[in-house]
Design a protein around this motif. Structure first.
Motif, PDB file in Angstrom:
ATOM      1  N   SER A 224       0.833  -1.221   0.000  1.00 60.77           N
ATOM      2  CA  SER A 224       0.000   0.000   0.000  1.00 60.77           C
ATOM      3  C   SER A 224       0.859   1.259   0.000  1.00 60.77           C
ATOM      4  N   TYR A 225       1.886   1.259   0.840  1.00 64.61           N
ATOM      5  CA  TYR A 225       2.723   2.464   0.931  1.00 64.61           C
ATOM      6  C   TYR A 225       3.465   2.702  -0.387  1.00 64.61           C
ATOM      7  N   LEU A 226       3.976   1.616  -0.973  1.00 66.97           N
ATOM      8  CA  LEU A 226       4.719   1.754  -2.233  1.00 66.97           C
ATOM      9  C   LEU A 226       3.811   2.275  -3.345  1.00 66.97           C
ATOM     10  N   ALA A 227       2.547   1.826  -3.337  1.00 65.79           N
ATOM     11  CA  ALA A 227       1.606   2.289  -4.361  1.00 65.79           C
ATOM     12  C   ALA A 227       1.410   3.807  -4.253  1.00 65.79           C
ATOM     13  N   LYS A 228       1.305   4.285  -2.992  1.00 68.34           N
ATOM     14  CA  LYS A 228       1.141   5.739  -2.796  1.00 68.34           C
ATOM     15  C   LYS A 228       2.422   6.472  -3.175  1.00 68.34           C
ATOM     16  N   GLU A 229       3.527   5.923  -2.748  1.00 71.65           N
ATOM     17  CA  GLU A 229       4.835   6.554  -3.002  1.00 71.65           C
ATOM     18  C   GLU A 229       5.053   6.777  -4.498  1.00 71.65           C
ATOM     19  N   PHE A 230       4.725   5.758  -5.306  1.00 73.51           N
ATOM     20  CA  PHE A 230       5.020   5.852  -6.731  1.00 73.51           C
ATOM     21  C   PHE A 230       3.791   6.187  -7.580  1.00 73.51           C
ATOM     22  N   ASN A 231       2.697   6.552  -6.891  1.00 75.84           N
ATOM     23  CA  ASN A 231       1.501   6.965  -7.621  1.00 75.84           C
ATOM     24  C   ASN A 231       1.012   5.925  -8.615  1.00 75.84           C
ATOM     25  N   VAL A 232       1.019   4.676  -8.191  1.00 73.81           N
ATOM     26  CA  VAL A 232       0.508   3.600  -9.052  1.00 73.81           C
ATOM     27  C   VAL A 232      -0.503   2.791  -8.234  1.00 73.81           C
ATOM     28  N   THR A 233      -1.163   1.855  -8.886  1.00 70.34           N
ATOM     29  CA  THR A 233      -2.167   1.063  -8.160  1.00 70.34           C
ATOM     30  C   THR A 233      -1.475  -0.060  -7.364  1.00 70.34           C
ATOM     31  N   LYS A 234      -2.220  -0.586  -6.362  1.00 70.45           N
ATOM     32  CA  LYS A 234      -1.676  -1.698  -5.576  1.00 70.45           C
ATOM     33  C   LYS A 234      -1.409  -2.931  -6.457  1.00 70.45           C
TER      34      LYS A 234
END
Ligand code: SF4
Length: 199
Positions: free
Chosen positions: A63-73
């Protein structure tokens, strides 16, 4: 107004700055792509390896990585699946919540990180030749720009002084109440491990 219309772009410095920044964004993308191709990985896979190597366990989740890189989970999950298959990343159970896990690079993953993380070197080499005064001016402006974009919701994740509960500002002076020290412009952090979101 379109900064891609050359008449408009050349009308004033502000438009040229925006056009220049847009061009710079391509530079990093291209450099990352070239590195990714060399190692048979995708850019997001390299970004995940780099992020998980240098950030704390609680941030290394899908979840955090998805937010960090502005991509979907699902995009992150797919990238992680490939990294796992290539034995470059491993999942570890979160001791406080058995349903959750965090990611960390394996020994082989760390070797790939060493080989790929210099993709920013062409830009770093140029910046190293800039005077300290000019570096501070550039840094202050970049830092302010990122903070404003974050307030507008364009930059989603921010772990910088500008947004931190520990920062006290007085005009052009800054103080970190956690580190108990004044911060000069050059000390302002873009990504601080101690960052705590201001309310
Ligand atoms: S804790 Fe880190 S992010 Fe927060 S003000 Fe201090 S140096 Fe900046």
């Amino acid at each position: 107004m379109s900064i891609f219309n050359l008449n408009i772009q050349n009308e004033n410095t502000g438009n040229k700055i925006v056009a220049g920044l847009e061009r710079l964004s391509h530079v990093f993308k291209t450099l990352l792509w070239e590195k990714a191709k060399e190692f048979g990985l995708s850019p997001i896979q390299i970004q995940i390896l780099l992020f998980t190597q240098y950030h704390s366990d609680e941030k290394n989740t899908v979840s955090y990585l998805a937010k960090e890189f502005n991509v979907t989970k699902p995009t992150v999950s797919d990238a992680v699946k490939v990294l796992e298959q290539k034995k470059l990343i491993a999942k570890y159970n979160d001791s406080s919540d058995f349903r959750s896990y965090y990611l960390k690079p394996t020994i082989e993953g760390k070797r790939i990180i060493k080989e790929t993380e210099q993709f920013t070197d062409p830009v770093a080499d140029i910046i190293s030749g800039v005077s300290e005064i000019d570096k501070e001016i550039i840094w202050e402006n970049i830092s302010n720009l990122i903070a404003k974009l974050n307030r507008q919701g364009v930059v989603t994740v921010q772990r910088s002084c500008n947004n931190c509960i520990y920062l006290t500002t007085g005009g052009t002076t800054y103080f970190c109440n956690l580190l108990k020290q004044p911060l000069h412009t050059k000390d302002l952090r873009l990504d601080c491990p101690e960052f705590t979101q201001a309310v």
